[in-house]
Structure formats: structure tokens, C-alpha cells
Design an enzyme around this catalytic site. Structure first.
Site, PDB file in Angstrom:
ATOM      1  N   ARG A  83      -8.539  -1.554  -0.561  1.00  0.00           N
ATOM      2  CA  ARG A  83      -7.885  -2.857  -0.398  1.00  0.00           C
ATOM      3  C   ARG A  83      -6.402  -2.699  -0.708  1.00  0.00           C
ATOM      4  NH1 ARG A  83     -11.579  -7.114   0.790  1.00  0.00           N
ATOM      5  NH2 ARG A  83      -9.647  -7.872   1.720  1.00  0.00           N
TER       6      ARG A  83
ATOM      7  N   ASP B 299      -3.637  -1.601  12.381  1.00  0.00           N
ATOM      8  CA  ASP B 299      -4.378  -2.775  11.916  1.00  0.00           C
ATOM      9  C   ASP B 299      -3.535  -3.996  12.253  1.00  0.00           C
ATOM     10  OD1 ASP B 299      -5.827  -4.763  10.745  1.00  0.00           O
ATOM     11  OD2 ASP B 299      -5.755  -3.961   8.694  1.00  0.00           O
TER      12      ASP B 299
ATOM     13  N   GLU C  81       0.821  -1.218   0.000  1.00  0.00           N
ATOM     14  CA  GLU C  81       0.000   0.000   0.000  1.00  0.00           C
ATOM     15  C   GLU C  81       0.851   1.262   0.000  1.00  0.00           C
ATOM     16  OE1 GLU C  81      -3.011  -0.047   3.008  1.00  0.00           O
ATOM     17  OE2 GLU C  81      -3.822  -1.951   2.325  1.00  0.00           O
TER      18      GLU C  81
ATOM     19  N   LYS D 152      -9.744   4.909   4.956  1.00  0.00           N
ATOM     20  CA  LYS D 152      -8.440   4.229   5.032  1.00  0.00           C
ATOM     21  C   LYS D 152      -8.069   3.812   3.607  1.00  0.00           C
ATOM     22  CE  LYS D 152      -6.349   0.137   7.210  1.00  0.00           C
ATOM     23  NZ  LYS D 152      -6.649  -1.293   7.386  1.00  0.00           N
TER      24      LYS D 152
ATOM     25  N   LYS E 230     -15.596  -2.426   3.398  1.00  0.00           N
ATOM     26  CA  LYS E 230     -14.916  -2.695   2.121  1.00  0.00           C
ATOM     27  C   LYS E 230     -15.965  -3.216   1.145  1.00  0.00           C
ATOM     28  CE  LYS E 230     -10.350  -4.139   3.917  1.00  0.00           C
ATOM     29  NZ  LYS E 230      -9.649  -5.321   4.500  1.00  0.00           N
TER      30      LYS E 230
HETATM   31  C1  LIG Z   1      -6.832  -3.175   3.487  1.00  0.00           C
HETATM   32  C2  LIG Z   1      -6.518  -4.304   4.133  1.00  0.00           C
HETATM   33  O1  LIG Z   1      -5.828  -5.294   3.542  1.00  0.00           O
HETATM   34  P1  LIG Z   1      -6.368  -6.282   2.414  1.00  0.00           P
HETATM   35  O2  LIG Z   1      -6.969  -5.460   1.350  1.00  0.00           O
HETATM   36  O3  LIG Z   1      -5.134  -7.032   1.989  1.00  0.00           O
HETATM   37  O4  LIG Z   1      -7.386  -7.158   3.097  1.00  0.00           O
HETATM   38  C3  LIG Z   1      -6.906  -4.507   5.538  1.00  0.00           C
HETATM   39  O5  LIG Z   1      -6.644  -5.567   6.105  1.00  0.00           O
HETATM   40  O6  LIG Z   1      -7.513  -3.636   6.149  1.00  0.00           O
HETATM   41 MG   LIG Z   2      -7.668  -4.890   8.019  1.00  0.00          MG
END
Ligand SMILES: C=C(OP(=O)(O)O)C(=O)O
Ligand SMILES: [Mg+2]
Length: 428
Positions: free
Chosen positions: A367, A241, A204, A389, A338
Site C-alpha cells: 500500500r 496504475d 511510495e 508491486k 492487497k
Molecule cells: C498501492 C496503491 O495505492 P494505495 O495503497 O494508496 O491504494 C494502488 O493504488 O495500487
Molecule cells: Mg492501484
């Protein structure tokens, strides 16, 4: 006059990890075209909607999404033709057409791409930007939670915890929040270099240094905030996190901290997190316990929830039934939202509403695999999510959203309202 959909197509594009993902395009009867693309996680919860991958090892090591993309043209297109460009209508049709609880038949990636394109089409027809179309009279600019140091599955497990993030809680506007974040990021680069660490980046865009412990990551951040001339706690606070599902042993019920060579019980994890909060200005903890450790989440809330936001990501997977269970059992006080964990925009919006109705805070989240689609920013503002986020501020797939928020703030002018720390979840 009702504008209708005349054609739907899907295509395979690449995400920020260089892996295939789905883009959908909808053509309207006035000739206009809208597109949308979907993100993809790495530290996924096991209860998420199903991301359809081809499994053909000859293409992208089995990660291709050609079948999911093709399903848009072959299966979704015929039922969408002639329907009005109204997101809720399209989402209902998509749910019926898929017919499975996890959207496994068409693939949640195919379904969400079309759903998001439909939401965008509806706004286009209304003649306003997506955020304004969703918001009505009260848009709200979110408090950002910005990735600085990465570990876990996003950084080759250099650290056990996945994200160490800053929250500019003392900022008075989104623009100021982003400025302060930029200063801390630059200071962190200097601090890491001064300590002889690599400045290589994780998925990220956060730094992925080989630090000795989770605690050292927060110590380095403290030094960076000081170097940036910001007040620790009152101006810049932290979110973590933990993403503990990925070092939890469900058989033994223990949490294995590799970097510290320790194995902890759930209560041991709660004590460790309490200590972390006592030593550093951590105001938000995500997935401090594992996705199915329902028994111990209320303990975490009881110990910290009055002063720390306790966020469920893998725990809730943006699913109403799991959020309801969390509300009933007092397992958290905030939901990470998400859209691809559930698979349609309508259902995602319903989860935001559900959380709000029970006074759980929401964090609208990207993500680890993302595209240039800026929609997340529009959704966060329009839904009054309160927090967002997105990852670090150094990669274009993230900046597509951060910069979109700047544009929205500018468009709102004097009417811009920025969610301060009151957006954080607290258990009273
Ligand atoms: C953004 C994250 O990671 P991923 O998209 O790999 O689940 C998360 O865990 O908050
Ligand atoms: Mg997470």
C-alpha cells in the site's frame, strides 16, 4: 507437541506517511514472541474492508488507531489464549469474533495484524521462514513492478495517472531485475534534473515531478531507459496504475483528466489507453477504468487484453465475489492482491487461488502507507504470486520487502526460480 498462544496485544505505531497503523504481538507458550504490522492505502477502493480509525480530532487528526489496537488486547486476546498457533485456525476465530462482512467491528487493521502474526507464528513453530512454510516445494520469485514516477493521490495530483512503473521483463533473475531497476532509477533522476524538474518524492518514493501530461511521464521514462543503456520493451517495459476511480465522475460516467483539461467517456478512456500502448511499451494497465464501471471493463479487455495485462485493484478489492464477477464478465485478466483490502491472510490466499484457477494473473501489492514488515515478499514467493508491486526502491519500508526477496533468492541458491514475463496476465 502443539504450541499455543498465551497472549495477544496490539499497539499503535506509525506508517511511512507518519500516520498511525496497527501492530500485533502474539506470545507463544514456549515463550517466543512474533509481531506483525499492517499497511494503509490512500487511493482506496470504496468496497475495501474497513480500516478502523478513532475519529478523535485531538489525536492524529482523527486518524489514530488506538481503539483498533486496544481491541486486540481486550477482545481478541481472551479468545486466542490456548488456541494452537495455526494461521487458518486463528483466522476462522477472528472472522467469527468480528462477525461483519467488512470487518468493521474489530477493524480490518486489527484483524489483519493478528492474522499475519499468526501466519508468522505458524512458520516459526515449523522452524522455517514464512515464505518456505507457505511455498511447499515450489517457491517462485516474483517479477517486480517498480514505481518510478507518481501522480494522482500519491503526489498531490500533479499527474492524473497514479503510478508509472518499470517491469524488468528481460532480466534472468530477481537480482538482475533489481540491478536494472536501480540503473533506470538513477538515469531517471539525471533525466529529470536535465529537464529542469524537481526530484522530490511522492508517497511510495517515486519521483513526483510537475510534468505536463501523462504522456510526458512515459516520454521521460523512455529517455531514462535509453540513458541507462537498456533496451526498451525487450528488457524494460512499463506498467501504469491509472487509478481512474479517483478522477471518475460516477454521476456523468466521465473521466476528468485535469492535466490535459479533458473530459472523456469510458470509451474515450479505452481509446486513450490504446494510444498509450501503441506509443510506449506498456504491458500492464491497472484500474484503467473506475471501480464500478463494470459495463466498460470488458471493452478494455477486448481492445487490449490479448497483449496487455488488465489489472483490477479498486475493481476487485481482493474480494472473491468481485473477482468471480470479473471472471464471469471478462472484465480483466489480472488481480491486484492487497491483504488489507480483505483483512485476513487465509482469505487473501484464497483470492490468489481463485484468480489462478481462472487463469487470471496476480500482482501481490503493498500500500502507499507501509511499515518495515517484510511479509509481503514472503507471501509473494510462497503463494507463487508471479508479480510484486512495492513502490520505489528508495525508502526503507519498501526496501524491507525488496531486500527480503534478495535474501530469499540467496537462500534458494540454484533452486531459485524467477517469474519472467510469462507471469503477466493475457486474455487468449
Ligand atoms: C498501492 C496503491 O495505492 P494505495 O495503497 O494508496 O491504494 C494502488 O493504488 O495500487
Ligand atoms: Mg492501484
Amino acid at each position: 507437541m502443539t504450541i499455543t498462544i498465551t497472549r495477544a496485544v496490539g499497539r499503535e505505531i506509525l506508517d511511512s506517511r507518519g500516520r498511525p497503523t496497527v501492530e500485533a504481538e502474539l506470545e507463544l507458550d514456549d515463550g517466543r514472541i512474533v509481531a506483525a504490522s499492517v499497511p494503509s492505502g490512500a487511493s482506496t477502493g470504496s468496497h475495501e474492508a474497513v480500516e478502523r480509525r478513532d475519529g478523535d480530532p485531538a489525536r492524529y487528526r482523527g486518524l489514530g488507531v488506538r481503539d483498533a489496537a486496544a481491541a486486540i488486547g481486550a477482545e481478541i486476546d481472551p479468545v486466542l489464549r490456548g488456541l494452537p498457533a495455526i494461521g487458518a485456525v486463528i483466522d476462522r476465530v477472528l472472522l467469527e469474533l468480528d462477525g461483519t462482512p467488512g470487518k468493521s467491528r474489530l477493524g480490518a487493521n486489527a484483524v489483519l495484524a493478528v492474522s499475519l502474526a499468526a501466519a508468522r507464528a505458524e512458520a516459526l513453530v515449523a522452524g522455517v521462514p514464512l515464505w518456505r512454510h507457505l511455498a511447499g516445494p515450489e517457491p517462485l520469485l516474483p517479477l517486480p513492478m517498480v514505481n518510478m514516477i507518481s501522480g494522482g493521490l500519491h503526489a498531490g495530483r500533479q499527474l492524473d495517472f497514479q503510478d508509472f512503473l518499470v517491469m524488468p521483463v528481460g532480466a534472468e533473475s530477481y537480482r538482475q531485475a533489481l540491478e536494472w531497476t536501480g540503473d533506470v532509477h538513477a538515469a531517471l533522476a539525471e533525466e529529470l534534473a536535465a529537464r529542469g524538474h524537481s526530484l522530490l518524492k511522492a508517497d511510495e518514493g517515486g519521483f513526483g515531478p510537475a510534468l505536463g501530461s501523462n504522456r510526458e511521464a512515459l516520454d521521460v521514462l523512455d529517455a531514462a531507459v535509453e540513458r541507462a543503456g537498456r533496451a526498451l520493451g525487450s528488457e524494460i517495459a512499463y506498467a501504469v496504475d491509472v487509478a481512474s476511480t479517483h478522477f471518475h465522475d460516477p454521476a456523468g460516467g466521465t473521466y476528468r483528466l485535469r492535466s490535459e483539461d479533458r473530459e472523456l467517456s469510458a470509451s474515450g478512456m479505452v481509446r486513450l489507453l490504446e494510444r498509450m500502448v501503441a506509443e510506449h511499451p506498456v504491458i500492464s494497465i491497472e484500474d484503467g477504468l473506475a471501480e464500478d464501471d463494470w459495463e466498460h471493463w470488458p471493452e478494455l479487455v477486448a481492445r487490449l487484453g490479448d497483449r496487455v495485462q488488465i489489472v483490477g485493484d479498486d475493481l476487485f478489492v481482493t474480494h472473491p465475489a468481485r473477482v468471480r464477477r470479473g471472471v464471469e464478465t471478462g472484465a480483466a485478466n489480472a488481480v491486484l492482491v492487497k491483504m488489507n483490502q480483505i483483512g485476513t491472510i487465509t482469505e487473501t490466499a484464497e483470492v490468489v487461488e481463485l484468480a489462478r484457477a481462472h487463469r487470471f494473473a496476480t500482482v501481490i501489492s503493498a500500500r502507499s502507507g507501509e511499515t518495515e514488515d517484510p511479509a509481503l515478499a514472503d507471501l509473494a514467493v510462497g503463494w507463487r504470486g508471479g508479480q510484486i508491486k512495492i513502490g520505489s526502491i528508495t525508502q526503507s519500508e519498501r526496501l524491507a520487502k525488496y531486500n527480503q526477496l534478495l535474501r530469499i533468492e540467496e537462500a534458494l541458491g540454484d533452486a531459485a526460480v524467477f517469474a519472467g514475463p510469462s507471469a503477466l496476465g493475457r486474455t487468449s
